[in-house]
Enzyme design. Structure first.
Site, PDB file in Angstrom:
ATOM      1  N   ARG A 153       0.906  -1.127  -0.031  1.00 51.93           N
ATOM      2  CA  ARG A 153      -0.144  -0.198   0.041  1.00 51.93           C
ATOM      3  C   ARG A 153       0.899   1.307  -0.103  1.00 51.93           C
ATOM      4  O   ARG A 153       0.315   2.256  -0.131  1.00 51.93           O
ATOM      5  CB  ARG A 153      -0.924  -0.027   1.391  1.00 51.93           C
ATOM      6  CG  ARG A 153      -2.324  -0.123   1.135  1.00 51.93           C
ATOM      7  CD  ARG A 153      -2.953  -0.118   2.544  1.00 51.93           C
ATOM      8  NE  ARG A 153      -4.397   0.022   2.478  1.00 51.93           N
ATOM      9  CZ  ARG A 153      -5.230  -0.713   2.550  1.00 51.93           C
ATOM     10  NH1 ARG A 153      -5.133  -2.207   2.757  1.00 51.93           N
ATOM     11  NH2 ARG A 153      -6.480  -0.523   2.663  1.00 51.93           N
TER      12      ARG A 153
ATOM     13  N   ARG B 163      -8.997   7.152   4.778  1.00 51.31           N
ATOM     14  CA  ARG B 163      -8.722   6.203   3.771  1.00 51.31           C
ATOM     15  C   ARG B 163      -8.568   6.415   2.456  1.00 51.31           C
ATOM     16  O   ARG B 163      -7.340   6.265   1.946  1.00 51.31           O
ATOM     17  CB  ARG B 163      -9.567   4.942   3.998  1.00 51.31           C
ATOM     18  CG  ARG B 163      -9.506   4.044   5.308  1.00 51.31           C
ATOM     19  CD  ARG B 163     -10.637   3.226   5.485  1.00 51.31           C
ATOM     20  NE  ARG B 163     -10.882   2.081   4.558  1.00 51.31           N
ATOM     21  CZ  ARG B 163     -11.909   1.647   4.164  1.00 51.31           C
ATOM     22  NH1 ARG B 163     -13.191   1.903   4.423  1.00 51.31           N
ATOM     23  NH2 ARG B 163     -11.969   0.696   3.151  1.00 51.31           N
TER      24      ARG B 163
HETATM   25  P1  AMP Z   1      -8.530  -3.273   4.110  1.00 49.66           P
HETATM   26  O1  AMP Z   1      -9.475  -4.294   4.319  1.00 49.66           O
HETATM   27  O2  AMP Z   1      -7.303  -3.486   2.659  1.00 49.66           O
HETATM   28  O3  AMP Z   1      -9.129  -2.050   3.477  1.00 49.66           O
HETATM   29  O4  AMP Z   1      -7.778  -2.758   5.080  1.00 49.66           O
HETATM   30  C1  AMP Z   1      -8.279  -2.163   6.308  1.00 49.66           C
HETATM   31  C2  AMP Z   1      -7.227  -1.315   7.335  1.00 49.66           C
HETATM   32  O5  AMP Z   1      -6.289  -2.216   7.616  1.00 49.66           O
HETATM   33  C3  AMP Z   1      -6.740  -0.305   6.383  1.00 49.66           C
HETATM   34  O6  AMP Z   1      -7.243   1.039   6.467  1.00 49.66           O
HETATM   35  C4  AMP Z   1      -5.348  -0.160   7.171  1.00 49.66           C
HETATM   36  O7  AMP Z   1      -5.466   0.796   8.325  1.00 49.66           O
HETATM   37  C5  AMP Z   1      -4.909  -1.414   7.493  1.00 49.66           C
HETATM   38  N1  AMP Z   1      -4.238  -2.271   6.478  1.00 49.66           N
HETATM   39  C6  AMP Z   1      -4.365  -3.022   5.636  1.00 49.66           C
HETATM   40  N2  AMP Z   1      -3.275  -3.605   4.960  1.00 49.66           N
HETATM   41  C7  AMP Z   1      -2.218  -2.617   5.056  1.00 49.66           C
HETATM   42  C8  AMP Z   1      -1.123  -2.415   4.484  1.00 49.66           C
HETATM   43  N3  AMP Z   1      -0.819  -3.176   3.508  1.00 49.66           N
HETATM   44  N4  AMP Z   1      -0.480  -0.954   4.934  1.00 49.66           N
HETATM   45  C9  AMP Z   1      -0.939  -0.212   6.049  1.00 49.66           C
HETATM   46  N5  AMP Z   1      -1.963  -0.592   6.541  1.00 49.66           N
HETATM   47  C10 AMP Z   1      -2.826  -1.603   6.193  1.00 49.66           C
END
Ligand code: AMP
Length: 259
Positions: free
Chosen positions: A132, A215
């Site tokens: 990310r 986000r």
């Molecule tokens: P997601 O389900 O991919 O939207 O991830 C939910 C949350 O987990 C994100 O808003 C971040 O807070 C954290 N997160 C997940 N993957 C990452 C990553 N590769 N780098 C940083 N934060 C992450």
């Protein structure tokens, strides 16, 4: 075993490599034989929050016989542990996640390094939500090079902002098996309950309006530069993410299988 060896089972438990991904360490499962001559796909899914990467990963996993690995799932799993069960780094990560902020690179990378067996798996992978940031992408590049693993492609899902916002606000997640629904685009058969395991559906903390704004900013500032990063490496495939999940999946498969 279900058609997708790594899919959530109908009772909501996790099958195959997803257990390896959640548990980390050496826990891994022997992949099922792949339908020949299909190769193992090693794919990264990019796109703004709410564009539907998780849903696509689930559908593509079935089509490409490949495991869905989401870093967000690891942090959500940590959130459901009690305080004592979380390391200080995970406690800190959960706080970032609640507010929609990115978890620090080092925390994310140490979790991924602990799960390197999933990246080496002969069944391939669909990475969702990782990398990310450019620092994460560079670290992943080194990790894969050290293991002599080559990426097949990076899918970049694209959708106008207004449609993204409507997708995020209508999103519902199963508390038990994590399957994602949408009040309009993918409603469950019984309102409020998961079709697969009967678990209760809920709206994620980070799908609340204030967290969505954070986000989206994190995506624009930190993740969007990865489009150029992977374009330069000849791996990028842009995919129109409009329409129903099945249509998007068919569009994606057509692109991949013609490559
Ligand atoms: P997601 O389900 O991919 O939207 O991830 C939910 C949350 O987990 C994100 O808003 C971040 O807070 C954290 N997160 C997940 N993957 C990452 C990553 N590769 N780098 C940083 N934060 C992450």
């Amino acid at each position: 075993m279900t058609k997708n060896r790594f899919a959530k089972r109908t009772d909501g438990s996790l099958a195959g490599g997803q257990t390896g991904w959640f548990q980390g360490g050496a826990s891994c499962f022997t992949p099922l034989a792949r339908p020949t001559p299909q190769p193992a796909w090693r794919i990264i899914l990019l796109g703004p929050p709410g564009v539907g990467k998780g849903t696509q990963a689930e559908l593509l996993g079935e089509q490409l016989h490949t495991c869905h690995l989401a870093t967000g799932d690891l942090f959500r799993a940590a959130k459901s542990l009690d305080e004592a069960g979380r390391s200080p780094a995970l406690r800190n990560a959960v706080e970032h996640m609640k507010h929609g902020e990115l978890v620090p690179d080092e925390t994310v990378l140490s979790l991924v390094r602990e799960r390197v067996h999933c990246l080496k798996c002969s069944g391939g992978f669909l990475l969702d939500g990782f990398p990310r940031t450019v620092a994460q992408a560079e670290a992943l590049e080194k990790l894969l090079a050290a293991e002599q693993v080559h990426l097949s492609a990076v899918f970049n899902y694209d959708l106008p902002v207004e449609q993204i916002i409507s997708r995020v606000f209508g999103r519902l997640t199963c508390a038990q098996c994590k399957t994602v629904y949408h009040t309009a685009a993918r409603p469950p058969q019984v309102a409020g309950y998961c079709d697969k395991c009967g678990g209760k559906l809920f709206q994620r903390d980070d799908d609340q309006p204030a967290a969505v704004k954070v986000r989206m900013d994190a995506y624009l500032n930190s993740t969007r530069p990865l489009i150029e990063f992977y374009r330069q490496r000849g791996l990028l495939l842009n995919i129109d993410a409009s329409g129903a999940p099945d249509q998007i999946c068919r569009r994606t498969c057509k692109l991949v299988l013609n490559r």
